[in-house]
Design a protein around this motif. Structure first.
Motif, mmCIF file in Angstrom:
data_model
loop_
_atom_site.group_PDB
_atom_site.id
_atom_site.type_symbol
_atom_site.label_atom_id
_atom_site.label_comp_id
_atom_site.label_asym_id
_atom_site.label_seq_id
_atom_site.Cartn_x
_atom_site.Cartn_y
_atom_site.Cartn_z
ATOM 1 N N GLU A 118 0.804 -1.221 0.000
ATOM 2 C CA GLU A 118 0.000 0.000 0.000
ATOM 3 C C GLU A 118 0.839 1.273 0.000
ATOM 4 N N ILE A 163 1.460 4.137 -5.973
ATOM 5 C CA ILE A 163 0.866 3.040 -5.233
ATOM 6 C C ILE A 163 0.397 1.967 -6.218
ATOM 7 N N LYS A 164 0.844 0.740 -5.979
ATOM 8 C CA LYS A 164 0.486 -0.429 -6.772
ATOM 9 C C LYS A 164 0.762 -0.254 -8.269
#
Length: 647
Positions: free
Chosen positions: A80, A142-143
């Motif tokens: 995350e 993020i990701k």
């Protein structure tokens, strides 16, 4: 796809036999409980941080067995926190009609969540070879993800992923690999941080090696603690509750003993007929196959055998990966390129003695890790001699050690890792350099392990550890031979291209300061001073030179995407050729490498006009101001030898 499925079934049988009947406090672990995979995976993730991600494990490719029809594959980071996804190379393998495997070579389209300016092409991950440096790089987000969509559904056997091998490879710790079918449904997922998926990865990627390692140590006469080690490992990984710190220390103490007990001298192949390795092949055997494992080499590997007093030089075969080879590499994950040699034996009614030896300087290391087999009348292969059993156990011990300690390397782990690398002449040793930079305090332990393992061979020279990894130092090679090869290469460059080559960097330092090649050095550095063509960058000009040399029959390549030098494979010796460019707008400056692969301006007067120096019966060009050049390159301390300068 049946062959690929059999590989997975064999791997899972190893995992089942490892885990079966494990009892803790008299309670048998049940495989029927619904949350078994989740609970087991959670323990693996929590107790084995190095299984989730280990610096040393990361130097080799990861293989994901898919065995399904796939239209799209996505690599994503599922943590995350903001991170970048960047790796070296990825390949997809399909089954051929003959049962072997080949890289997918059809059409595809790649995409990324974002791209960094320095590496803006998502397709680059599918291009090149396993020797690539970093090819794709997202922005920090993020990701982040990278994916490939195939033009048509593919019967995909497995995926091979090469992460970046330095300490930044840890960025991919939270990697999730997902394969989708034509309906965009998930058909396979792989991860080492998701508890359930981590257990599946442990079963297929870890359990076979671990089981074979524990079995080997249990049967080793010199190691009386085999049963205790097996019990400690099973308890530490599988027990629902443990005293983590105490049990970890006890397991590491057993591992220390196991490392020492498993050590053997380098099992090198003899270098002459008089001392050749003799193997007896039974009657009715159809063929003999010798496989050596090492990185791909620019020159053809050579091997000789003697059958019925006739010496034969065998040619290396180019073959596609087979089921047996894939299964072997799934267990011994350090194995690199397979150099395969076959000898038809014809029809015999009596056993045959075959003598095997290697007298080629560049080929000898390729047979330290070897497998010798014969094929019976039914086409089945049987092992008659191998060095892989001990190698597998030692790789297993080092791997287990890293699982336990993660990225927090200890002196014990570093020493045993180095000993393994040196004993089996493993090319992966080169990647230890950037990993050790994070903790230079471990360098003495690393050198100790290298030294202990490097001098145990019988037929091949001792090795040392340099910035190029494990190499044969010049102290093991005749200086007159080295000078002769350097003079021949300089003469070739002069005759073919009117280039005035001269020794530079470490080669010049040794010749000028010590009157000889540096004893710990392992490569010859030559340089030429050239003009920068109009409209060309320094890198483009170097690529043009590489093409020009290659077209004339000289194999060469730049070592990194930013290099201004070429690794040249000249006749029977390798040399580095550095290009020093005169700067068009600054007549008093040149542009060249000075610190590692960093480039900068240098005063032209340090180099031109060139001078001369006599060495080993040859006259070589040199920079006009040798001491000034060496001081600029190495600093005031250039007069004092320092073997660890570039580590």
């Amino acid at each position: 796809m049946e062959i690929a499925r059999r590989i997975v079934r064999k791997i899972k049988r190893h995992a089942t036999s490892l885990r079966k009947d494990v009892s803790v406090a008299g309670t048998e672990l049940s495989t029927k409980v619904e949350d078994t995979r989740f609970a087991s995976g959670k323990r693996v993730v929590q107790r084995l941080p190095g299984f989730v991600y280990g610096y040393f494990r990361n130097v080799a490719p990861y293989r994901f067995f898919v065995n399904a029809t796939v239209s799209r594959v996505r690599l994503s980071l599922i943590d995350e926190k903001p991170e970048v996804i960047n790796f070296n190379y990825i390949s997809f393998w399909v089954k051929k009609d003959d049962g072997s495997y080949a890289k997918y070579d059809g059409s595809y389209q790649c995409a990324m969540s974002s791209v960094a300016e320095v590496l803006p092409d998502p397709d680059a991950a599918m291009q090149g070879t396993e020797g690539n440096s970093v090819s794709v790089h997202s922005k920090r987000e993020i990701k982040p993800w990278w994916e490939v969509t195939f033009a048509e559904p593919v019967e995909l056997a497995y995926i091979e992923l090469y992460n970046r091998k330095d300490i930044h490879g840890k960025r991919e710790r939270s990697l999730l690999v997902t394969a989708y079918n034509a309906q965009d449904k998930k058909v396979k997922r792989f991860s080492r941080v998701s508890s359930q998926l981590a257990w599946e990865q442990f079963q297929t990627q870890a359990a076979p090696l671990l089981k074979n390692t524990l079995d080997y140590m249990a049967d080793l006469n010199s190691f009386s603690d085999g049963p205790a080690l097996k019990k400690a490992v099973e308890s530490f990984i599988f027990a629902p509750q443990i005293s983590y710190k105490q049990d970890k220390e006890a397991l590491l103490a057993l591992l220390e003993k196991a490392h020492l007990a498993a050590r053997q001298p380098t099992p090198d192949l003899p270098d002459s007929l008089n001392s050749a390795l003799e193997v007896t092949i039974p009657d009715n055997a159809k063929a003999l196959r010798i496989t050596g494992f090492r990185r791909k080499l620019k020159r053809a590997v050579q091997l000789k055998v003697s059958v019925n007093e006739k010496i034969l030089c065998l040619d290396e075969q180019s073959v596609s990966p087979t089921e047996a080879l894939i299964e072997l590499k799934a267990r011994i994950w350090t194995l690199q390129h397979a150099h395969i040699f076959s000898l038809p034996l014809g029809t015999t009614t009596a056993s045959t003695v075959v003598k095997i030896f290697c007298d080629d300087f560049y080929s000898k290391d390729a047979f330290v890790q070897r497998l010798v087999e014969y094929q019976d009348a039914d086409g089945q292969w049987h092992t008659v001699e191998t060095t892989l059993n001990n190698l597998q156990a030692r790789v297993g011990l080092v791997t287990l050690h890293e699982w336990i300690i993660g990225t927090s390397w200890s002196a014990s782990f570093t020493r045993h890792l180095a000993h393994l690398l040196a004993t089996y002449r493993m090319s992966q040793a080169r990647t230890a350099k950037p990993l050790l930079r994070a903790n230079r305090g471990l360098l003495p332990d690393f050198y100790e392990g290298i030294k202990e393992g490097a001098h145990s061979a019988t037929y091949i020279p001792a090795v040392t550890y340099t910035r190029h990894g494990l190499t044969i130092p010049f102290s093991e090679i005749d200086s007159g031979f080295l000078a002769d090869r350097m003079a021949a290469f300089a003469a070739y460059l002069k005759a073919e291209y009117s280039l005035d080559a001269f020794p530079c960097y470490g080669t010049l330092l040794g010749i000028y300061r010590d009157g000889d090649f540096l004893p710990h050095d392992d490569d010859i550095d030559l340089a030429v001073i050239v003009d920068l063509p109009d409209g060309k960058t320094y890198r483009q000009a170097t690529e043009d030179w590489a093409q020009k040399l290659s077209e004339n029959g000289l194999q060469c390549r730049p070592p990194t995407p930013m290099s201004l030098n070429l690794h040249c494979y000249f006749e029977d010796f390798d040399m580095d050729l550095f290009f020093i460019y005169r700067i068009p707008e600054k007549s008093d400056k040149v542009w060249t490498h000075m610190q590692g692969y960093n480039v900068r301006e240098v005063d032209r007067k340090l180099l031109e006009p060139l001078s001369e120096l006599k060495f080993k019966g040859f006259t070589f060009n040199t920079p006009g101001n040798i001491e000034g050049f060496l001081k600029d390159r190495y600093g005031e301390g250039w007069v004092t030898p320092d073997p660890t300068y570039e580590l």
